[in-house]
Design a protein around this motif. Structure first.
Motif, PDB file in Angstrom:
ATOM      1  N   GLU A 110      -5.806  24.331  33.428  1.00  7.89           N
ATOM      2  CA  GLU A 110      -5.010  23.643  33.689  1.00  7.89           C
ATOM      3  C   GLU A 110      -5.034  22.394  34.288  1.00  7.89           C
ATOM      4  N   LEU A 111      -6.986  21.879  35.193  1.00 11.54           N
ATOM      5  CA  LEU A 111      -6.947  20.750  35.942  1.00 11.54           C
ATOM      6  C   LEU A 111      -7.270  19.558  34.541  1.00 11.54           C
ATOM      7  N   LEU A 112      -7.420  20.081  33.556  1.00 18.88           N
ATOM      8  CA  LEU A 112      -7.827  19.458  32.050  1.00 18.88           C
ATOM      9  C   LEU A 112      -7.226  19.361  30.956  1.00 18.88           C
ATOM     10  N   PRO A 113      -5.563  19.002  31.081  1.00 17.74           N
ATOM     11  CA  PRO A 113      -4.840  18.765  30.267  1.00 17.74           C
ATOM     12  C   PRO A 113      -5.833  17.888  29.516  1.00 17.74           C
ATOM     13  N   HIS A 114      -5.790  16.761  29.324  1.00 15.93           N
ATOM     14  CA  HIS A 114      -6.506  15.996  28.393  1.00 15.93           C
ATOM     15  C   HIS A 114      -7.554  15.731  27.494  1.00 15.93           C
ATOM     16  N   THR A 115      -8.994  16.432  28.356  1.00 19.68           N
ATOM     17  CA  THR A 115      -9.812  17.177  27.777  1.00 19.68           C
ATOM     18  C   THR A 115      -9.086  17.685  26.591  1.00 19.68           C
ATOM     19  N   ALA A 116      -8.475  19.129  27.296  1.00 22.52           N
ATOM     20  CA  ALA A 116      -7.608  20.150  26.482  1.00 22.52           C
ATOM     21  C   ALA A 116      -7.280  19.317  25.062  1.00 22.52           C
ATOM     22  N   SER A 117      -6.472  18.007  25.326  1.00 23.71           N
ATOM     23  CA  SER A 117      -5.756  17.819  23.455  1.00 23.71           C
ATOM     24  C   SER A 117      -6.866  16.809  23.283  1.00 23.71           C
ATOM     25  N   ILE A 118      -8.217  16.943  23.254  1.00 21.60           N
ATOM     26  CA  ILE A 118      -9.413  17.223  22.417  1.00 21.60           C
ATOM     27  C   ILE A 118     -10.416  17.961  22.235  1.00 21.60           C
ATOM     28  N   ALA A 119      -9.971  19.203  21.826  1.00 20.96           N
ATOM     29  CA  ALA A 119     -10.120  20.996  22.195  1.00 20.96           C
ATOM     30  C   ALA A 119     -11.298  20.372  20.306  1.00 20.96           C
ATOM     31  N   ASP A 120     -10.648  20.279  19.438  1.00 23.08           N
ATOM     32  CA  ASP A 120     -10.835  20.224  18.870  1.00 23.08           C
ATOM     33  C   ASP A 120     -11.522  18.986  18.231  1.00 23.08           C
ATOM     34  N   GLU A 121     -12.391  17.940  18.988  1.00 20.94           N
ATOM     35  CA  GLU A 121     -13.166  16.720  18.951  1.00 20.94           C
ATOM     36  C   GLU A 121     -14.173  17.299  19.663  1.00 20.94           C
ATOM     37  N   ILE A 122     -14.272  17.882  20.680  1.00 17.27           N
ATOM     38  CA  ILE A 122     -15.802  18.268  21.115  1.00 17.27           C
ATOM     39  C   ILE A 122     -16.527  19.741  21.133  1.00 17.27           C
ATOM     40  N   CYS A 123     -17.932  19.991  21.613  1.00 17.80           N
ATOM     41  CA  CYS A 123     -18.478  20.964  21.549  1.00 17.80           C
ATOM     42  C   CYS A 123     -18.271  21.312  22.862  1.00 17.80           C
ATOM     43  N   VAL A 124     -17.831  22.453  23.444  1.00 18.81           N
ATOM     44  CA  VAL A 124     -18.438  22.690  24.507  1.00 18.81           C
ATOM     45  C   VAL A 124     -19.188  24.197  24.258  1.00 18.81           C
ATOM     46  N   ILE A 125     -20.470  23.321  25.778  1.00 14.00           N
ATOM     47  CA  ILE A 125     -22.195  24.828  25.978  1.00 14.00           C
ATOM     48  C   ILE A 125     -21.773  25.055  26.974  1.00 14.00           C
ATOM     49  N   ARG A 126     -21.375  26.670  26.841  1.00 13.50           N
ATOM     50  CA  ARG A 126     -21.113  27.244  28.518  1.00 13.50           C
ATOM     51  C   ARG A 126     -22.388  27.645  28.576  1.00 13.50           C
TER      52      ARG A 126
END
Length: 500
Positions: free
Chosen positions: A135-151
């Motif tokens: 919930e701390l990243l609402p704006h980053t969440a809005s670009i979920a389909d633009e980014i590649c998250v490496i965990r």
């Protein structure tokens, strides 16, 4: 024939004058030049200015890089890597079979209790990719389909300074060239009026110190070092003319200075002298170009709304993200942002709220802005810190407060644009968020020397960044003190699974 110093062994740094002076066949070469096309050497010199011969090695996916470095190490469990089991087992001791005997820092090794700490922040899935974000990243969440998250990033550095140095230079020991310097050295600059490598640091952030060596050129020529832009009326120190001298006088002074430096170069044949001449000339050109690029007065109101209210504050992370887009538009090759304040050994919930408030909106805005301008496709954006945070609490664990210690075994970053697959999550960690896990969720211990699918070492990330710029990381090297050095040392593998 005189021996060529090791720092001149690279053909890029042997000028025609040096070659003639040191070659037994210099006069014959001069005679040959007389019958060759007049523009032959000029073309070669232009290529050297542009970058090394043969670089890029292949067609690049990215033309430039914007690296949003989050200094201090953000907590992945509270931002990008949801671990419900930690909430279920909150307060219980970290199982020994999970820890596996791994060393702890001196800050938690003496704790009588090592309680697991679940995140107090809610996670939800977003976008068609279904990636989970805090919930701390609402704006980053809005670009979920633009980014590649490496965990599944991992490193061997467990303390801040060597870990940051490792990410920025490929070595935990200070003194190596920075990533931006290697890029400038390899493929050159795309704008003769601005530096190829620009550094922006959010001011007045109390945290682990940042040193200029992080963007230094090490044993490479000094012209490849990063140039820091500061907030305020004078983005680059001592670049503006003092009161009195006019532009004509400044030009005359530089011409005389160039002549004196040229005399010194003719005597010593030191390429650093020519670099000094080039840097003086760049500074002269930047007297016009830098005020223009740092002037936001022509930016539309919609830009400030996109990046957030802090974008009107010079030097803020939001303003630096907006400036990064302006620099990218003008051909700056490598733009490095540093934002301190993520070192949350205690009082993490309050600290991370403040950090995400400063960084979430502008980070996402940069991706949206680049995309709407048609620039995301060839701009690689990277977001992340130097290592991760522990799944257990450092210090006392309460219902709404906890801290987290350093954790190099696994952590999360994200990338976007520049040839990276959009809307994907790469790699995973075990249910405790303590170890990298295989596809079945079993903990593994990857080694940097051998590539393990689903795990990404620091050198792997660096090799992949260079690959997206059209650079073979094994071929970009420099002979220094009898050894050929490269950014990835003797390791590094391109992570092909994340390439578009």
């Amino acid at each position: 024939m005189n021996a060529i110093p090791s720092n001149l062994a690279d053909p890029l740094f042997v000028t025609r004058r040096q070659f003639f002076a040191r070659s037994a066949r210099g006069l014959g070469t001069i005679a040959l030049a007389g019958v060759l096309p007049r523009n032959l050497f000029a073309a070669a010199e232009q290529k050297a200015v542009a970058g090394l011969a043969g670089f890029p090695n292949f067609a690049p996916k990215a033309k430039r890089v914007i690296y949003l470095f989050q200094s201090g190490a953000p907590s992945q469990m509270d931002l990008l890597d949801h671990k419900p089991l930690l909430n279920k087992l909150n307060g219980e001791q970290l199982p020994e079979h999970v820890r596996g005997g791994q060393r702890l820092t001196g800050m938690t090794s003496q704790q009588a209790s090592i309680p697991l700490a679940g995140s107090i922040f809610e996670f939800k899935q977003h976008g068609q990719s279904g990636a989970s974000f805090s919930e701390l990243l609402p704006h980053t969440a809005s670009i979920a389909d633009e980014i590649c998250v490496i965990r599944s990033m991992f490193t061997e550095a467990i303390n801040h300074d060597p870990a940051i140095t490792f990410f920025q230079t490929g070595s935990q020991i200070a003194g190596r060239p920075s990533l931006g310097s290697w890029v400038h050295y390899g493929i050159g600059s795309a704008n003769e009026n601005l530096p190829a490598f620009v550094v922006l640091v959010t001011p007045n952030k109390a945290d682990q110190p940042l040193y200029s060596r992080l963007w230094g050129s090490g044993f490479l020529d000094t012209r490849f070092q990063g140039i820091q832009f500061r907030a305020g009326k004078e983005p680059i120190l001592y670049m503006a003319n003092p009161d009195g001298p006019c532009g004509t006088g400044r030009r005359a002074l530089l011409d005389k200075l160039k002549a004196l430096n040229q005399l010194q170069f003719d005597k010593e044949l030191d390429p650093e002298i020519e670099s000094r001449i080039a840097q003086y000339e760049m500074a002269y050109r930047m007297q016009t170009s830098v005020p223009e690029v740092t002037d936001f007065s022509k930016e539309p109101e919609s830009a400030f709304e996109l990046y957030g209210p802090d974008s009107r504050k010079p030097g803020s992370f939001a303003a630096n993200c907006l400036l990064a887009r302006r620099l990218a538009e003008r051909g700056v090759r490598f733009i490095q942002l540093y934002h301190q304040g993520w070192d949350h050994h205690g009082n993490l919930p309050a600290g991370i709220r403040h950090q995400t408030k400063e960084t979430d909106q502008p980070s996402a805005a940069l991706i949206k802005d680049l995309k709407q301008r048609g620039m995301l496709e060839d701009t690689l954006v990277i977001w992340g810190g130097e290592f991760g945070r522990t799944c257990y609490s450092q210090g006392k664990l309460t219902k709404d407060d906890y801290g987290r210690d350093h954790h190099p075994r696994c952590f999360s970053i994200w990338l976007a644009g520049g040839g990276v697959k959009a809307g994907m999550t790469y790699g995973r960690t075990d249910d405790y968020g303590y170890n990298i896990a295989d596809a079945d969720g079993n903990a593994i211990s990857p080694d940097k020397a051998t590539f393990t699918s689903g795990a990404v070492h620091v050198h792997d990330l660096q090799a992949t960044i260079l690959h997206l710029l059209g650079i073979d990381h094994e071929r970009l090297n420099y002979l220094y003190q009898g050894r050929r050095f490269r950014l990835t040392d003797v390791d590094g593998h391109v992570v092909k699974d994340i390439l578009a």
